[in-house]
Structures are given as structure tokens and as C-alpha cells.
Design a protein around this motif. Sequence first.
Motif, PDB file in Angstrom:
ATOM      1  N   THR A 364      35.780  39.798  35.634  1.00 30.45           N
ATOM      2  CA  THR A 364      35.380  39.202  36.910  1.00 30.45           C
ATOM      3  C   THR A 364      34.874  37.782  36.701  1.00 30.45           C
ATOM      4  N   VAL A 365      34.897  37.030  37.773  1.00 27.30           N
ATOM      5  CA  VAL A 365      34.248  35.721  37.797  1.00 27.30           C
ATOM      6  C   VAL A 365      33.179  35.765  38.886  1.00 27.30           C
ATOM      7  N   THR A 366      32.126  35.006  38.685  1.00 29.50           N
ATOM      8  CA  THR A 366      31.008  35.001  39.631  1.00 29.50           C
ATOM      9  C   THR A 366      30.806  33.605  40.195  1.00 29.50           C
ATOM     10  N   ALA A 390      31.360  38.099  43.445  1.00 31.95           N
ATOM     11  CA  ALA A 390      32.230  38.399  42.305  1.00 31.95           C
ATOM     12  C   ALA A 390      33.656  38.613  42.777  1.00 31.95           C
ATOM     13  N   ALA A 393      39.114  38.631  38.089  1.00 30.51           N
ATOM     14  CA  ALA A 393      39.574  37.442  37.356  1.00 30.51           C
ATOM     15  C   ALA A 393      41.083  37.297  37.368  1.00 30.51           C
ATOM     16  N   ASP A 448      32.867  27.680  43.582  1.00 28.61           N
ATOM     17  CA  ASP A 448      32.410  27.900  42.213  1.00 28.61           C
ATOM     18  C   ASP A 448      33.248  28.985  41.548  1.00 28.61           C
ATOM     19  N   ALA A 449      33.534  30.054  42.283  1.00 29.27           N
ATOM     20  CA  ALA A 449      34.380  31.120  41.738  1.00 29.27           C
ATOM     21  C   ALA A 449      35.804  30.628  41.522  1.00 29.27           C
ATOM     22  N   GLN A 452      36.794  28.949  38.325  1.00 27.63           N
ATOM     23  CA  GLN A 452      36.868  29.798  37.133  1.00 27.63           C
ATOM     24  C   GLN A 452      38.130  30.648  37.092  1.00 27.63           C
ATOM     25  N   LEU A 453      38.914  30.587  38.164  1.00 25.98           N
ATOM     26  CA  LEU A 453      40.135  31.386  38.226  1.00 25.98           C
ATOM     27  C   LEU A 453      41.314  30.613  37.642  1.00 25.98           C
TER      28      LEU A 453
END
Length: 473
Positions: A364-366, A390, A393, A448-449, A452-453
Amino acid sequence: MSAPTLDTLIIGAGTAGLAALREVRKRSARFLLVNEGPWGTTCARVGCMPSKALIEAANALHRRHQLQDLGLRGGDALEADIPAVLQRIRDLRDDFVAGALRATDALPSHQRVAGRATLLGPNAVDIDGTVHATRSIIVATGSRPKVPEEWLAFGDRILTTDTLFEQPTLGPRVAVIGMGPLGVEISQALARLGLEVAAFTTAPELAGLSDTQVNGALVAALKKEMVLHTGAAAELREVAGGIEVRSGPNRVVVDQVVAALGRVPNTEGLGLETLGLPLDAHGLPEVNPQTLQIGDLPVFLAGDANAQTPLLHEAADEGHIAGMNALAGSPGAFRRRTPLSIVFSDPQVAQVGKRLAELEPGRTVTGTVDFKDQGRARAALHHHGRLHLAADASTARLLGAEMCAPHGEHLAHLLALAIQQGLTVHDLLGMPFYHPTYEEGLRTALRDAARQLPSAPESDLASCASIGVAALE
């Protein structure tokens, strides 16, 4: 025993019982609703609605501390008339209860009875000595506040939500023991009304939160308004001048204690053992959450009585499911809604979807936002709190969120809708965000999430094709 004269018998006239009643009445007139004690839902009488009326008064008075910063003078002269606040709550409560009672008052006497129901098996119920044969049974007996037996010696100085709003006045010194959702709401509201509040809890996490940073934001906010002790269990004893509450090295003497230790199902003496199925340590049988059925019996356990998710909207859903299945040839399994819980503190606490602590970090990404720098929150002097969400990912689908955020109830609903619809971080970023709103804080967390993807788009804007709009020639 003679052939069943009833298609179903509903035990309990709370939220779950009334929801079941609505479904049953669509399908049969051969039913009986039995209720022990006051009629009217827990929410209307002693729960959701009276507590929110208390919170509204408390928050209105607390706003006086910010008036000076807004350029407004004279706020220091405001004070709470506690008896008047409590009377207004009772008046409003009585109106809500009257609304709930309209659902049962019109029932004829052969469909509605006050009394104590005891199961005699899956097809028979004793009501104060009269046995009723029935094809099915719906148990919706609700719950009651948990109070340690030894505390009963303090009499009416031990308060619960069942008794708090009946008091002519309060304080001035109050201890709140238990800082789950109820304890957080009540302790902050009483502190904002000017009472000296000391709150105690054994767990470091408050209001049901699992995310450490979000919980930290809530703890920091509450400590500005009350004394908060976590860790050791609270012990009570009589002393000169009041009740002494000890927790480890901490000691306080108060006039009243609010027991906010959760609720227990009203299933004692109900006769669940006559169903012939194993009962757990709390005396409850296993219940299928999709059907509300107990084993393969024509008995359905709904609402707070099954101790699964003691929330009004869940109890209503379960009542509808039980009402339909009790009269169905074969019980149907229903997909439950996305989990959603909200605590009406300030900042508001909410959990949506999966609990963040239960997700695997590597999958997962947060995304996060701190509301201290959020524009609308700063303008309103509500710039405190955090939101964490969350996403998967690999698929970018939203999985869950926890927050301690201004106007969190609205942010939580948006996220619950998105999760239930299976939306991704990019789907939600493609939706409109008006300026300036608190929802822009949610967009910050989504961005922000997204960073990170692996398939992060270059822009929040959705293409014409993705939003179903034909491109112009």
C-alpha cells in the motif's frame, strides 16, 4: 405445541427492530413485536441525538475563545447555564423519541406488546408466561452501558449516557473513564461547557483509531482542553468531598464519574442457549454477518445485540436484512456497506474502509495531509488535525482512511463513497474540488499518494474519454 400462528416474532423495538418491522409489514400481517422497557430507539433516547445536542452547545460556547482572534470583542462574557443546556437536550430528545414511537403506536394490540421475551427454542417465545409459536424469530434487543459492579455503590454519582442527560445539573468536577468514541465526545463537550474534566483510558489509542500519527493529533487536541491519563486502569474510592479516581500515580477527586466503557448486548436471560448451538464467552452464538442468521435456524440476531458493529446505520441495515430473511424461503446474503465510523469531537475523528494498522505496508501507499497549513482551515481557525488514506500500490484503488480533521464527517463520506465504488486515487483526483474548501485537504492527501504510485498521471485533470465527454472537433 400447536402449529405456528405467527410468521415472525420481533424482540426489541430499537433501530434494528423497527427496520425489521418495516420489512416484515411489507410481507405479512402475522407478526408480533415485543419490547421490554422504554419504547423508542437508543439513538433517539440516550445516544446519538442527545449527545450531539450537548456537543452543539459545547462547541458554540467554546468558539468564544477564538472570537478575539477574529476581531470580535465581548466573547469572554459568555458562560454556560448547565441546567438550561440539559433541559434543551431533553426537550429535543423527547421530540426525537416521539418520532420513533409513531412507528409502533399505530400497531394494533395483537401485533404489539410490552413484556419480557424468552426463547424456548427456534420456533417458540415465552412472553410473561404466554407461549407464542412462530415460524421465525428476530432478536434485536439492543445494548446497555457497561458499568463495573463495584461502581454501583456510588449510586447516582456514576453516570452513563442512559442517565447523563437526565441530570438537573452537572459538576463542577467530572471524570470520564474510557476514551473510545463515546468517551472522547462526552469528555470534550463537558470540558467546553466549563466543567473540570479528567479523562482516563488504559489504551494509548483513542476513539478507536489505529494510526499512530492521527491518534497523536487527537491526543494533542484533547490535552489542550482537559487532563488526559492513559495507561493504568482507573480505580474509584469514596473520600471526603467526592469520589477519588486513581490511575497509576495520577489522582483526582471529582463530583461525578461518567462510565464510558462501551456497551454490552441485552441478551442475558433471553434463552439463546435453548437454540442448541455453541455460545461464546459472552453468551452469544455465531451470526452470519451477510444473512444475520444464527446457524441454519430460523432465528436472526440484528443490531447492537450481536455485538458486531454497534452503529445506528449498521443496526438499521441489519434490521432490514433480518426482516427480509425471516420471511424468505431461503435467507439471502447481502453485501455490507463500506465500514464508516465518525466521532463528533473537534477535530472530528473518522475511519473509513479498512483499518490502516491492518494493511500491509509493502502493498500500500499512504497519502497524508496536515491541516495546520490548509487554507480554509486556517481562515476558520480550525487548522489542526491530520488525515491519512491508503491505496493499493499496484491498482491505486482506495482501501481505507483514518482522520482527525476539521469537518471530517464530510471528508469521510466522500471517501466511503469512493471506496464502495472501487475508485482509484486518480479517479478521485479527476473529480472537482472547489476553492476554498476543507475538501482541498483531501486532495492534498490524494496527491501525496499519487506521487508514490508507479502510474502517476502528470495532471489531476481527467481526459475527456475517461470522464465520458466527447472531445470537440
